[in-house]
Write an enzyme that holds these catalytic residues in place. Sequence first.
Site, PDB file in Angstrom:
ATOM      1  N   SER A 115      13.056   2.308   0.728  1.00  0.00           N
ATOM      2  CA  SER A 115      12.833   1.087  -0.035  1.00  0.00           C
ATOM      3  C   SER A 115      14.137   0.549  -0.636  1.00  0.00           C
ATOM      4  O   SER A 115      15.084   0.270   0.096  1.00  0.00           O
ATOM      5  CB  SER A 115      11.781   1.366  -1.125  1.00  0.00           C
ATOM      6  OG  SER A 115      11.357   0.175  -1.742  1.00  0.00           O
ATOM      7  N   HIS A 138      10.494  -1.733   4.204  1.00  0.00           N
ATOM      8  CA  HIS A 138       9.217  -2.429   4.080  1.00  0.00           C
ATOM      9  C   HIS A 138       9.392  -3.671   3.214  1.00  0.00           C
ATOM     10  O   HIS A 138      10.397  -3.806   2.494  1.00  0.00           O
ATOM     11  CB  HIS A 138       8.154  -1.504   3.483  1.00  0.00           C
ATOM     12  CG  HIS A 138       8.456  -1.022   2.094  1.00  0.00           C
ATOM     13  ND1 HIS A 138       8.372  -1.829   0.983  1.00  0.00           N
ATOM     14  CD2 HIS A 138       8.867   0.190   1.642  1.00  0.00           C
ATOM     15  CE1 HIS A 138       8.706  -1.153  -0.092  1.00  0.00           C
ATOM     16  NE2 HIS A 138       9.021   0.087   0.274  1.00  0.00           N
TER      17      HIS A 138
END
Length: 226
Positions: A115, A138
């Site tokens: 992330s 993501h």
Amino acid sequence: MSSKKAEEEKQRDERIEQTGQLTLEKHGEDEKAIHMITIIGEIEGHDNLGSSSKTTKYEHILPQLAAIEDSSQIEGLLVLLNTMGGDVEAGLAIAEMIASLSKPTVSLVLGGGHSIGVPIAVSADYSFIVPSGTMVIHPVRMNGTVIGAPQTFDYFKQIQDRITGFVCSHCDITRERMEELMMETGVLTKDLGTILVGEEAVKTGIINEVGGIKEAIAKLHELAEN
């Protein structure tokens, strides 16, 4: 002398325990050294996380990075990452500080650089990942109450563009490929995103090289000498 040395070792151990940081002194205290910072667990932002959570506090990292820049003894920075991600603003602040250092910097992704850990990994001058290390890419996510309005979508898009822009400007991946990895539907179960393991992160252009602590420290000394 033995009591002085014991006290210094105690202070060093306490510093590692409290902040996850250590100055690696290759030639002795009066010579040049490299500083090591660990980014572990969840990156904590303006809100305190639970006492049972492993966290990296940005208010610990940012002052230390400023001290590294101003130090005449420290000649380089080693960043070890094993993080699940966390607060976007705090993660980007750390990444921008690392990227703006004049001292050579090297990052090493160990268990994971997920992330918002991705911008931190690529913010260094040179990056490594161990063969079993993973990186999760993501779209931006948010917990809690979300207002269902077009402005909310625009705000999410703005945050995502900031992250994508930073990553693409500090490694060899294109914006189009980065967005493809973010929106991949066939890798993460019931979710969007992509998991890259070891060599895959290098092939996509995000990380420079597969390697471990030996290679990372050797590269940092090489950059410092040059």
